[in-house]
Scaffold this active site. Structure first.
Site, short mmCIF file in Angstrom:
data_model
loop_
_atom_site.label_atom_id
_atom_site.label_comp_id
_atom_site.label_asym_id
_atom_site.label_seq_id
_atom_site.Cartn_x
_atom_site.Cartn_y
_atom_site.Cartn_z
N HIS A 52 41.40 47.63 43.09
CA HIS A 52 41.23 46.14 42.63
C HIS A 52 41.33 44.93 42.67
O HIS A 52 40.77 43.60 42.94
CB HIS A 52 39.79 46.73 42.39
CG HIS A 52 38.61 47.63 43.04
ND1 HIS A 52 37.58 47.78 41.96
CD2 HIS A 52 38.35 47.84 43.81
CE1 HIS A 52 36.79 48.82 42.93
NE2 HIS A 52 37.03 48.90 44.02
N ARG B 177 30.39 60.55 32.10
CA ARG B 177 29.15 60.41 31.56
C ARG B 177 28.45 60.87 32.68
O ARG B 177 27.55 61.50 32.03
CB ARG B 177 28.59 58.68 31.37
CG ARG B 177 27.17 58.34 30.67
CD ARG B 177 27.10 57.52 30.77
NE ARG B 177 26.93 56.98 31.89
CZ ARG B 177 26.71 55.44 32.45
NH1 ARG B 177 26.87 54.55 31.87
NH2 ARG B 177 27.37 55.16 33.98
N ASP B 178 28.59 61.65 33.74
CA ASP B 178 27.36 61.68 34.52
C ASP B 178 28.66 62.71 35.61
O ASP B 178 29.15 62.64 36.02
CB ASP B 178 26.65 60.31 35.47
CG ASP B 178 26.04 59.21 34.08
OD1 ASP B 178 24.99 60.20 33.60
OD2 ASP B 178 26.10 58.49 34.16
N CYS C 84 46.78 27.99 51.37
CA CYS C 84 48.29 27.84 51.92
C CYS C 84 49.31 28.79 51.93
O CYS C 84 49.84 29.52 52.70
CB CYS C 84 49.27 26.40 52.02
SG CYS C 84 49.88 26.61 50.06
N ASP D 94 41.18 45.00 34.06
CA ASP D 94 41.41 44.30 33.22
C ASP D 94 42.65 44.38 32.42
O ASP D 94 43.46 43.82 31.97
CB ASP D 94 40.59 45.32 31.73
CG ASP D 94 40.48 46.79 32.05
OD1 ASP D 94 42.21 47.22 32.46
OD2 ASP D 94 39.36 47.01 32.67
N ASN E 48 39.89 48.92 37.96
CA ASN E 48 39.71 48.05 36.63
C ASN E 48 40.30 46.77 37.30
O ASN E 48 41.68 46.84 37.80
CB ASN E 48 39.78 48.31 35.28
CG ASN E 48 38.58 49.80 35.26
OD1 ASN E 48 37.45 49.77 35.48
ND2 ASN E 48 38.92 50.86 34.40
#
Length: 334
Positions: A183, A280-281, A194, A166, A164
């Site tokens: 990331h 979730r999965d 520069c 954020d 993330n």
């Protein structure tokens, strides 16, 4: 000079991980996820490590007991976008969202183009519109972030690897030394011409005013140190690969495990190390190469975390921590 046993394990694991990561180019392919939770324990018969079906299956209760008794005290955590959606962070890729609609005025060929350097150099405004929305301070950490902070406070957290951008892990009070922001981050920024480096707050006013930030020396565009497609991952990602060799528990929360090389880290711990997926999965190695000590908590991530916290007996501690930290954030906003 001979290595001590722990050193040998670390070296062997790093070599194995390096081989896997060599197959997944060290480039970012893309920026990185209710129902009530369902508990699923992956049995021995289909997992690494062998053993018959008579072996005891690992459960969420077992994971909680390992943490509660400190039998596991070097916890590595991997997280993705699924831990931040409960904080209200919008998905810029979802048609119908206000952010998606606002970005369409720039004639973006597809949402992910925002994170392509070629498109950025052609027109940086869409990225900075997104940056304005995601800049630290707009959103607050939720239960999951504060659970991870509690792991740190209890000296159980070895390292937190996040996809993330954020900044909510930092906002929850987890120190930068415990984070690997795979990331990138808004904390620092770099001139695209520069290559001078700037604190992220130096460009904040421009971003909030819908201006493209410029370098005061060469007038080049100053870009937050967010990893774009084709850019190298931060150095810390490589420096801390040894964490997975040292880990005695791996927690994976709210991620699809689709983006390499981040996803490959999920298989980098020793085969004897328990892995808990709260998601979730069912994803990644929990589908393709399950292990005997894998535990999967399917459903809403917050509900899954709350169930683990309840089993740990940490509910009141977590509520107290959230109240204190949210009070601090409220004070900063005044």
């Amino acid at each position: 000079m001979a290595l001590d046993p722990l050193g040998a394990v670390v070296l062997q694991s790093i070599m194995a991980l390096s081989g896997r990561l060599a197959l997944a180019a060290l480039r970012l392919w893309g920026p990185g996820g209710g129902r009530r939770p369902i508990s699923l324990c992956v049995g021995a018969s289909g997992g690494f490590g062998g053993g018959g079906s008579s072996e005891k299956k690992f459960s969420l209760q077992d994971v909680a007991e390992l943490l509660r008794t400190r039998a596991c005290s070097r916890v590595v955590v991997m997280v993705g976008a699924g831990i931040s959606t409960p904080s209200g962070i919008p998905d810029f890729r979802s048609p119908g969202s206000g952010l998606y609609s606002n970005l369409q005025q720039y004639d973006i060929p597809y949402p992910e183009a925002i994170f392509e350097l070629g498109f950025f150099f052609h027109n940086p405004k869409p990225f900075f519109m997104l940056a304005k929305e995601l800049y630290p301070g707009h959103y607050r950490p939720n239960v999951t972030h504060y659970f991870l902070r509690l792991l740190h406070d209890k000296e159980l957290l070895l390292r937190l690897y996040t996809q993330n951008i954020d900044g909510l892990e930092r906002a929850s009070g987890i120190p930068a030394s415990k984070l690997v922001e795979a990331h990138g981050t808004f904390v620092t920024a770099t001139c695209t011409v520069c290559r001078r480096s700037f604190p992220g707050e130096d460009i904040w006013a421009d971003v909030m005013a819908d201006r493209v930030p410029r370098c005061p020396v060469c007038t080049g565009v100053v870009k937050p140190d967010i990893v774009f497609f084709g850019e190298q991952l931060p150095a810390r990602f490589l420096l801390h690969m040894a964490d997975f060799a040292l880990a005695d528990l791996l927690l994976i929360l709210g991620t699809s495990l689709e983006v390499e090389p981040f996803a490959s880290l999920s298989e980098a711990v020793q085969k004897s190390v328990p892995r808990l997926l709260i998601n979730r999965d069912l994803v990644g190695p929990f589908v393709l190469s399950p292990r005997r000590k894998d535990v999967v908590q399917l459903g809403d991530v917050v509900h899954g975390v709350e169930r683990l916290v309840d089993l740990l007996g940490w509910t009141q501690e977590l509520l107290d921590l959230m109240q204190r930290e949210r009070g601090k954030l409220d004070g900063q906003d005044r």
